[in-house]
Design a protein around this motif. Structure first.
Motif, PDB file in Angstrom:
ATOM      1  N   HIS A 138       0.797  -1.224   0.000  1.00 47.30           N
ATOM      2  CA  HIS A 138       0.000   0.000   0.000  1.00 47.30           C
ATOM      3  C   HIS A 138       0.831   1.277   0.000  1.00 47.30           C
ATOM      4  CE1 HIS A 138      -2.889  -3.074   1.329  1.00 47.30           C
ATOM      5  NE2 HIS A 138      -3.809  -2.293   0.808  1.00 47.30           N
TER       6      HIS A 138
ATOM      7  N   GLY B 141     -10.391   2.072  -2.672  1.00 51.02           N
ATOM      8  CA  GLY B 141      -9.482   1.858  -1.561  1.00 51.02           C
ATOM      9  C   GLY B 141      -8.987   0.435  -1.393  1.00 51.02           C
TER      10      GLY B 141
ATOM     11  N   GLU C 244      -4.138  12.566  -3.762  1.00 43.57           N
ATOM     12  CA  GLU C 244      -5.192  13.187  -2.965  1.00 43.57           C
ATOM     13  C   GLU C 244      -4.597  14.044  -1.855  1.00 43.57           C
ATOM     14  OE1 GLU C 244      -8.212  13.092  -3.910  1.00 43.57           O
ATOM     15  OE2 GLU C 244      -7.969  11.550  -5.468  1.00 43.57           O
TER      16      GLU C 244
ATOM     17  N   ILE D 254       1.855   4.763  -0.787  1.00 40.25           N
ATOM     18  CA  ILE D 254       0.849   5.771  -1.141  1.00 40.25           C
ATOM     19  C   ILE D 254       1.073   6.402  -2.507  1.00 40.25           C
ATOM     20  CG2 ILE D 254       0.374   6.300   1.277  1.00 40.25           C
ATOM     21  CD1 ILE D 254       2.047   8.831   0.966  1.00 40.25           C
TER      22      ILE D 254
ATOM     23  N   THR E   3      -3.712   7.713  -7.075  1.00 43.53           N
ATOM     24  CA  THR E   3      -2.951   7.268  -5.908  1.00 43.53           C
ATOM     25  C   THR E   3      -3.354   8.088  -4.680  1.00 43.53           C
ATOM     26  OG1 THR E   3      -1.112   8.823  -6.266  1.00 43.53           O
ATOM     27  CG2 THR E   3      -0.994   6.679  -7.370  1.00 43.53           C
ATOM     28  N   GLU E   4      -3.061   7.523  -3.511  1.00 44.65           N
ATOM     29  CA  GLU E   4      -3.353   8.230  -2.260  1.00 44.65           C
ATOM     30  C   GLU E   4      -2.537   9.515  -2.143  1.00 44.65           C
ATOM     31  OE1 GLU E   4      -3.170   7.435   2.591  1.00 44.65           O
ATOM     32  OE2 GLU E   4      -2.815   5.782   1.177  1.00 44.65           O
TER      33      GLU E   4
END
Length: 480
Positions: A213, A236, A402, A215, A398-399
Motif C-alpha cells: 500500500h 481503496g 489526494e 501511497i 494514488t493516495e
C-alpha cells in the motif's frame, strides 16, 4: 480483421515516452510485454496483426503519414500512458487525415483515467484496465460493424454524441490462459538492459499486481490501468494478485531458450513471494543458463532466497527503498524498515547478486534536503551496484495525489504528466520542486560518474556493442 498496433512518432519535441513502466521518457528502448500479450491474444483469435514502432525505428512524422496513406488496416491500436497521451492524440489526428472512419483503440492507463480527453471522436474506443479479454469482444463487435454496448471495460461515443462507459470488466485471474507475448512482431529489433549487459534480451511476467500500500506507487503501466479500473467498483482496495503457474513459466522460458535468448528481465511488480515459488523459478532459469533480473521488496529477501538467486544466474534485484529515513518510510506506508534494507543488501551481496536501490525523492512531506543527502550517503556506504534516483509524481488515482492536491502542494494546482527522472511538480513544505530537481541531478552525477561505479560496470561487458548501448543510455539519463 487486420489490426495494427502503433507506437507513433513523438509529436511534442521531447524524448518519447517509455510505455512499459509508463512514468518516464525513454533512456533505453524497452519491450512493452503487456502490449505484445494483447497482440498475441488477438492473433490467436484469428485476426491478422501487425506492429509498427516508429520510435524504435527512428522514423519521423512524415514517415508515419506515408505509412497511413497506403495502409489498409481495419483498426489501429495504441498503448497510451500519461506522458504520451497528448502526442498519441496528435497521432490520432493524423490517422483521421487518411482514415476518417477506421476504428482507433486506445488502451493503457491514460485512456483508463483520462476518458474525457482520450475519446477523440465517434470512431475511437477506449479499453480500460486489463486489455486482453476486452479487446477480443470489442474487435468481434467491430468486425460485425456493431457498437460495443455490452462489452465490459469499454468507453465509446454513443447515441446523441454522449460518452458511454460500460461497467468494468472483472479481473482475469487465469493468466495461464493468455498466450505468450508476440515477440516475433518486433521483427528482429534488438533490445538490451544495461543491468544485464548481454543479449539477446527480452522481458517476461509471472504475476500481476502488488498487494502492498505505498501511497505513491505506480509499478507499471498495466498495473496502473488495472488499479484505476478496479477502484471504480472497489474504492481503496488493491486488486487481487494474479499468478502464472510454474508450468506456464517454464514452458515460456523453454521457448525463449530455444529461440536463442540469453537474458530475461522479469517485469513483475513484485517478483519474490515465498521460498517455494522462488525456488521453482530459479530451477527453471538454471536449466538453461539464462541470466536474469527482477524487482523485489527488501523484506522478502531471506538467506535461502538470496542463495537461490545467486546460484541461478540472477544478475540484479531492483529494491524500492525510497528513503532511509524511518519517519518517511512509515508515512509512505512502505512496510519496511531501515534494517530490512541493510539485511537484504547484505544477503544479496553475500551470494554475489548485484543490487540496485531505487530512491524516490519527495515521496513524503517530511522530505528535506538533509533526508535526501542522508539517503545518498547511506546508499554509497552500502556499496551496491546501482542507485537510481527519481522524483515522485503525484499520479491521479494514488493516495499521494489526494494528499498533495488537498494541501496545495502541486504546482499550478493540478497534476500534469512529468518525467520522474528529471522533473518535479511538487513544492513540499520543506523542499521545493527546484531543489528536488537539483538534488536529483547532483545525486545521479555523484553516483554514476564515480570511478567505482564506472570500473565495476566496465568489468562486466562482454562486447563493445553492449558498452556503447549502455553508454548511450547513461548519456540520455544524465544529460539529455
Amino acid at each position: 480483421m487486420k489490426l495494427t498496433f502503433l507506437i507513433p512518432p513523438c509529436y511534442d519535441n521531447k524524448q518519447p515516452a517509455e510505455r512499459s513502466a509508463g512514468c518516464t521518457r525513454i533512456v533505453y528502448p524497452m519491450i512493452n510485454i503487456y502490449e505484445l500479450t494483447a497482440a498475441a491474444t488477438l492473433r490467436e483469435a484469428g485476426h491478422e496483426v501487425d506492429y509498427r514502432d516508429f520510435v524504435s525505428d527512428g522514423q519521423e512524422p512524415e514517415a508515419f503519414d506515408r505509412f497511413l496513406s497506403r495502409d489498409l488496416s481495419d483498426a489501429y491500436l495504441i498503448w497510451s500512458v500519461n506522458l504520451s497521451l497528448d502526442s498519441d492524440l496528435k497521432a490520432v489526428e493524423h490517422i483521421r487525415m487518411f482514415h476518417r472512419d477506421t476504428p482507433v483503440i486506445l488502451m493503457g492507463p491514460a485512456p483508463t483515467y483520462y476518458m474525457h480527453r482520450a475519446l477523440y471522436d465517434s470512431h475511437t474506443y477506449l479499453v480500460r484496465g486489463e486489455p486482453e479479454l476486452t479487446l477480443l469482444e470489442l474487435t468481434d463487435c467491430l468486425s460485425r460493424r456493431e457498437r460495443p454496448i455490452d462489452v465490459k471495460g469499454v468507453t465509446f461515443v454513443g447515441p446523441g454524441n454522449k460518452r458511454v462507459s460500460n461497467p468494468p470488466r472483472p479481473l482475469n485471474m487465469d493468466l495461464d490462459s493468455l498466450p505468450f507475448p508476440a515477440r516475433d512482431l518486433l521483427k528482429g529489433r534488438q533490445y538490451h538492459n544495461p543491468k544485464l549487459k548481454t543479449g539477446p534480451y527480452t522481458t517476461m511476467f509471472t504475476s500481476r499486481n502488488c498487494p502492498f500500500h505505498c501511497i505513491f506507487c505506480v509499478p507499471s503501466s498495466l498495473t496502473f490501468a488495472r488499479e484505476i479500473e478496479y477502484h471504480k467498483e472497489h474504492p481503496g482496495v488493491k486488486p487481487k494478485i494474479g499468478f502464472r503457474s510454474l508450468e506456464s513459466v517454464e514452458k515460456e522460458v523453454d521457448m525463449l531458450a530455444a529461440e536463442g535468448y540469453k537474458a530475461i528481465g522479469f517485469m513483475d511488480d513484485n517478483f519474490i513471494w515465498n521460498e517455494e515459488r522462488t525456488s521453482g523459478i530459479c530451477r527453471i532459469m538454471r536449466k538453461h543458463g539464462i541470466i536474469w533480473g527482477c524487482q523485489a521488496r527488501a523484506d522478502a529477501i531471506t538467506e535461502p532466497i538470496a542463495k537461490m538467486l545467486g546460484e541461478s544466474g540472477c544478475r540484479y534485484v531492483d529494491i524500492g527503498i525510497e528513503s532511509f529515513d524511518p519517519e518517511i518510510l512509515e508515512y509512505v506506508k512502505k512496510g519496511i524498515t531501515r534494517d530490512d534494507i541493510y539485511r537484504a543488501v547484505s544477503l544479496l551481496k553475500k551470494y554475489g547478486v548485484p543490487v540496485k536501490l531505487n530512491v524516490l525523492i519527495g515521496s513524503s512531506p517530511l522530505e528535506t534536503r538533509e533526508t535526501v543527502l542522508q539517503t545518498l550517503r547511506e546508499a554509497k556506504k552500502l556499496d551496491v551496484d546501482q542507485v537510481m534516483f527519481n522524483i515522485v509524481s503525484p499520479f491521479p488515482g494514488t493516495e499521494y495525489y489526494e494528499i498533495c492536491k488537498k494541501n496545495g502542494w502541486i504546482k499550478g494546482g493540478e497534476y500534469k504528466p512529468t518525467d520522474v527522472q528529471r522533473e518535479s511538480i511538487l513544492n513540499l513544505p520543506q523542499i521545493s520542486a527546484e531543489e528536488m530537481e537539483h538534488l536529483l541531478y547532483r545525486n545521479n552525477l555523484s553516483f554514476f560518474l564515480s570511478p567505482r561505479f564506472i570500473w565495476r560496470q566496465l568489468l562486466r561487458f562482454r562486447r563493445p556493442s553492449e558498452f556503447i548501448a549502455s553508454a548511450k543510455a547513461l548519456k540520455i539519463k544524465l544529460f539529455h
